[in-house]
Design an enzyme around this catalytic site. Structure first.
Site, PDB file in Angstrom:
ATOM      1  N   ASN A  87       0.857  -1.185   0.000  1.00  0.00           N
ATOM      2  CA  ASN A  87       0.000   0.000   0.000  1.00  0.00           C
ATOM      3  C   ASN A  87       0.893   1.234   0.000  1.00  0.00           C
ATOM      4  O   ASN A  87       1.801   1.338   0.825  1.00  0.00           O
ATOM      5  CB  ASN A  87      -0.896   0.007   1.247  1.00  0.00           C
ATOM      6  CG  ASN A  87      -1.844  -1.173   1.272  1.00  0.00           C
ATOM      7  OD1 ASN A  87      -2.399  -1.555   0.245  1.00  0.00           O
ATOM      8  ND2 ASN A  87      -2.031  -1.766   2.444  1.00  0.00           N
ATOM      9  N   HIS A 100       6.759  -1.749   3.310  1.00  0.00           N
ATOM     10  CA  HIS A 100       6.594  -3.154   3.700  1.00  0.00           C
ATOM     11  C   HIS A 100       5.702  -3.859   2.690  1.00  0.00           C
ATOM     12  O   HIS A 100       4.763  -3.278   2.148  1.00  0.00           O
ATOM     13  CB  HIS A 100       5.993  -3.280   5.108  1.00  0.00           C
ATOM     14  CG  HIS A 100       4.762  -2.461   5.306  1.00  0.00           C
ATOM     15  ND1 HIS A 100       4.793  -1.108   5.537  1.00  0.00           N
ATOM     16  CD2 HIS A 100       3.451  -2.798   5.297  1.00  0.00           C
ATOM     17  CE1 HIS A 100       3.567  -0.642   5.667  1.00  0.00           C
ATOM     18  NE2 HIS A 100       2.728  -1.648   5.513  1.00  0.00           N
ATOM     19  N   HIS A 102       2.986  -6.751   2.377  1.00  0.00           N
ATOM     20  CA  HIS A 102       2.088  -7.665   3.085  1.00  0.00           C
ATOM     21  C   HIS A 102       2.119  -9.004   2.363  1.00  0.00           C
ATOM     22  O   HIS A 102       1.978  -9.055   1.139  1.00  0.00           O
ATOM     23  CB  HIS A 102       0.640  -7.169   3.046  1.00  0.00           C
ATOM     24  CG  HIS A 102       0.383  -5.895   3.769  1.00  0.00           C
ATOM     25  ND1 HIS A 102      -0.236  -5.842   4.994  1.00  0.00           N
ATOM     26  CD2 HIS A 102       0.642  -4.612   3.420  1.00  0.00           C
ATOM     27  CE1 HIS A 102      -0.349  -4.577   5.373  1.00  0.00           C
ATOM     28  NE2 HIS A 102       0.171  -3.812   4.439  1.00  0.00           N
TER      29      HIS A 102
HETATM   30  P1  5GP Z   1      -0.279  -0.500   5.864  1.00  0.00           P
HETATM   31  O1  5GP Z   1      -1.659  -0.076   6.292  1.00  0.00           O
HETATM   32  O2  5GP Z   1       0.687   0.647   6.101  1.00  0.00           O
HETATM   33  O3  5GP Z   1      -0.184  -1.059   4.491  1.00  0.00           O
HETATM   34  O4  5GP Z   1       0.124  -1.690   6.820  1.00  0.00           O
HETATM   35  C1  5GP Z   1       0.542  -1.508   8.133  1.00  0.00           C
HETATM   36  C2  5GP Z   1       0.305  -2.793   8.859  1.00  0.00           C
HETATM   37  O5  5GP Z   1       1.083  -2.780  10.034  1.00  0.00           O
HETATM   38  C3  5GP Z   1      -1.136  -3.020   9.273  1.00  0.00           C
HETATM   39  O6  5GP Z   1      -1.607  -4.234   8.714  1.00  0.00           O
HETATM   40  C4  5GP Z   1      -1.071  -3.046  10.795  1.00  0.00           C
HETATM   41  O7  5GP Z   1      -1.947  -3.996  11.363  1.00  0.00           O
HETATM   42  C5  5GP Z   1       0.375  -3.378  11.073  1.00  0.00           C
HETATM   43  N1  5GP Z   1       0.903  -2.807  12.285  1.00  0.00           N
HETATM   44  C6  5GP Z   1       0.747  -1.520  12.734  1.00  0.00           C
HETATM   45  N2  5GP Z   1       1.403  -1.344  13.895  1.00  0.00           N
HETATM   46  C7  5GP Z   1       1.998  -2.537  14.180  1.00  0.00           C
HETATM   47  C8  5GP Z   1       2.809  -2.980  15.267  1.00  0.00           C
HETATM   48  O8  5GP Z   1       3.126  -2.249  16.203  1.00  0.00           O
HETATM   49  N3  5GP Z   1       3.228  -4.276  15.221  1.00  0.00           N
HETATM   50  C9  5GP Z   1       2.911  -5.122  14.200  1.00  0.00           C
HETATM   51  N4  5GP Z   1       3.379  -6.364  14.264  1.00  0.00           N
HETATM   52  N5  5GP Z   1       2.136  -4.739  13.169  1.00  0.00           N
HETATM   53  C10 5GP Z   1       1.683  -3.455  13.153  1.00  0.00           C
END
Ligand code: 5GP
Ligand code: ZN
Length: 114
Positions: A87, A100, A102
């Site tokens: 994303n 990152h 997923h």
């Molecule tokens: P994004 O929304 O930026 O594509 O993905 C961020 C991801 O990081 C989300 O799926 C969220 O659940 C995960 N996430 C956010 N904070 C933390 C954290 O402190 N630890 C872990 N393990 N995952 C996190």
């Protein structure tokens, strides 16, 4: 980056379930899994998103995906399939500004995504 949650996890200043690491890449379990398997594969280097990537980041970007594929293989996700997603920016739903991938698996995913 001082206030980046993923940098803190990489530096072991914040707890997380780390499932893979090497000199360039770290993979953790997502804290709010959206599938039976939901891993986040990230570079140690802080890069906010794909838009900041330069040509010299190409090998690192490749490794994010080959590590994601290796972790999927180890979790027996290859035969049924799995999804890899990046994303980028607010309209894509990016919430953590440290690049990152997923890697999601263990259930059916639909297309187009929501
Ligand atoms: P994004 O929304 O930026 O594509 O993905 C961020 C991801 O990081 C989300 O799926 C969220 O659940 C995960 N996430 C956010 N904070 C933390 C954290 O402190 N630890 C872990 N393990 N995952 C996190
Ligand atoms: Zn970071």
């Amino acid at each position: 980056m001082d206030n980046c949650i993923f940098c803190k996890i990489i530096k072991r200043q914040q707890p997380a379930k780390i499932v893979y690491e090497d000199e360039e890449v770290v993979a953790i379990e997502d804290i709010r899994p959206q599938a039976p398997v939901h891993l986040l594969v990230m570079p140690r280097k802080h890069l906010p998103s794909l838009k900041e990537a330069e040509n010299s980041d190409g090998p690192m970007l490749g490794r994010l995906f080959t590590v994601a594929a290796q972790l999927a293989r180890e979790r027996q996700l290859e035969a049924r399939g799995y999804r890899t997603v990046i994303n980028n920016g607010p309209w894509a739903g990016q919430t953590v500004d440290h690049l990152h991938v997923h890697m999601l698996g263990g259930r059916v995913f639909h297309w187009p995504p929501g």
